[in-house]
Design an enzyme around this catalytic site. Structure first.
Site, PDB file in Angstrom:
ATOM      1  N   MET A   1       0.838  -1.153   0.012  1.00 20.87           N
ATOM      2  CA  MET A   1      -0.043  -0.014  -0.021  1.00 20.87           C
ATOM      3  C   MET A   1       0.845   1.290   0.009  1.00 20.87           C
ATOM      4  SD  MET A   1      -1.498  -0.133   3.738  1.00 20.87           S
ATOM      5  CE  MET A   1      -2.444  -1.592   3.340  1.00 20.87           C
ATOM      6  N   CYS A   2       0.271   2.198  -0.521  1.00 18.54           N
ATOM      7  CA  CYS A   2       1.061   3.675  -0.845  1.00 18.54           C
ATOM      8  C   CYS A   2       2.273   3.236  -2.127  1.00 18.54           C
ATOM      9  CB  CYS A   2       1.742   3.917   0.502  1.00 18.54           C
ATOM     10  SG  CYS A   2       0.679   4.288   1.779  1.00 18.54           S
ATOM     11  N   ARG A   3       2.264   4.389  -2.716  1.00 17.85           N
ATOM     12  CA  ARG A   3       3.290   4.605  -3.615  1.00 17.85           C
ATOM     13  C   ARG A   3       4.213   5.663  -3.280  1.00 17.85           C
ATOM     14  NH1 ARG A   3       4.181  -0.205  -6.314  1.00 17.85           N
ATOM     15  NH2 ARG A   3       4.081  -0.474  -3.880  1.00 17.85           N
TER      16      ARG A   3
END
Length: 271
Positions: A1-3
């Protein structure tokens, strides 16, 4: 999750690296190509950048999705920098911290982002609480796993640890306390970038002597992109990239200022 993404190179509009590429961080907020956990990064975003005449970075963060913020589109078009760290967020757990929970986190000359999650949060992190002086624990920027990770990294940096050591030791400590955690960390001071690959994707693109980009995933299909092996710490500058393995925490004990067995005495603020 997240970039997330960090850029070092010639001064350019923020949008050149964050918005314009076919698979930019902007697009990764709803259509990441290589994200292993989660599908949409719509729980906030942020960008931090450095000015040539000021070592303290500026930030722009919001609690909503990046595609819904028309002010960011204007900012990305006209603000220029040669050192940037940006992130789009997929929250580990629902919370009320709003933009305070969005990376990049900042202190002193540093910008920081965490792509991943602490397994069993918050219970699993309880053994690491004594590693922080009470005032630092009470000063957490948000009540999230990423904010706690940042507090531990920042404590080590302020104790004099080199960035690669601060990130590597923090990763190993969480790997001991919560072995299923994903711990891709990204840190810059505007001159260098340090990152870890631990449980999720990390890539870099470098033109030695000119520019370096470190990112969760490539923003285009340029063949210069190289994937970082898992369990690796990366150190980068405009000159190029160095990779080193991160040791298995089951076989390497914590040493020096990273020990967390007891809180510091008033005369010993660092461990």
């Amino acid at each position: 999750m997240c970039r997330h993404l960090a850029y070092l190179g010639p001064e350019a509009p923020l949008g050149r690296y964050l918005v314009e590429p076919a698979h930019s961080l902007f697009r990764q907020s709803w259509a990441p190509r290589r994200q292993r956990y989660g599908t949409v990064n719509a729980d906030g975003f942020g960008v931090g950048w450095y000015s040539p005449d000021d070592p303290v970075p500026a930030r722009y963060r919001r609690a909503g999705p990046i595609w819904a913020d028309l002010s960011f589109a204007d900012l990305a078009r006209v603000v220029r920098s040669g050192a940037v760290l940006a992130a789009v967020r997929d929250a580990t757990l629902a919370g009320a911290d709003a933009e305070a929970a969005a990376a990049p986190f900042a202190a002193d000359r540093w910008l920081f982002s965490h792509n991943g999650a602490i397994a069993g949060w918050p219970d699993s992190a309880a053994p690491l609480v004594p590693a922080l002086p009470p005032v630092e624990l009470l000063s957490l920027q948000a009540r999230t796993d990423s904010a706690f990770v940042w507090a531990l990294v920042l404590h080590l940096l302020r104790c004099g640890e080199e960035p690669e050591r601060a990130l590597g030791e923090t990763v190993r400590r969480f790997a001991r306390a919560a072995p299923a955690s994903r711990l891709n960390l990204l840190l810059t001071d505007g001159t260098t970038v340090t990152a870890t690959a631990w449980g999720d994707t990390l890539w870099y693109r470098t033109e030695p002597g000119r520019s370096t980009v470190v990112a969760s995933e490539p923003y285009d299909d340029d063949p210069l992109w190289q994937e970082v092996p898992d369990r690796t710490v990366l150190t980068a500058s405009r000159a190029g990239v160095l990779l080193a393995p991160l040791e298995d925490p089951a076989t390497v004990p914590a040493v020096g200022p990273a020990r967390a067995e007891a809180p510091p005495s008033p005369k010993e603020p660092c461990r």
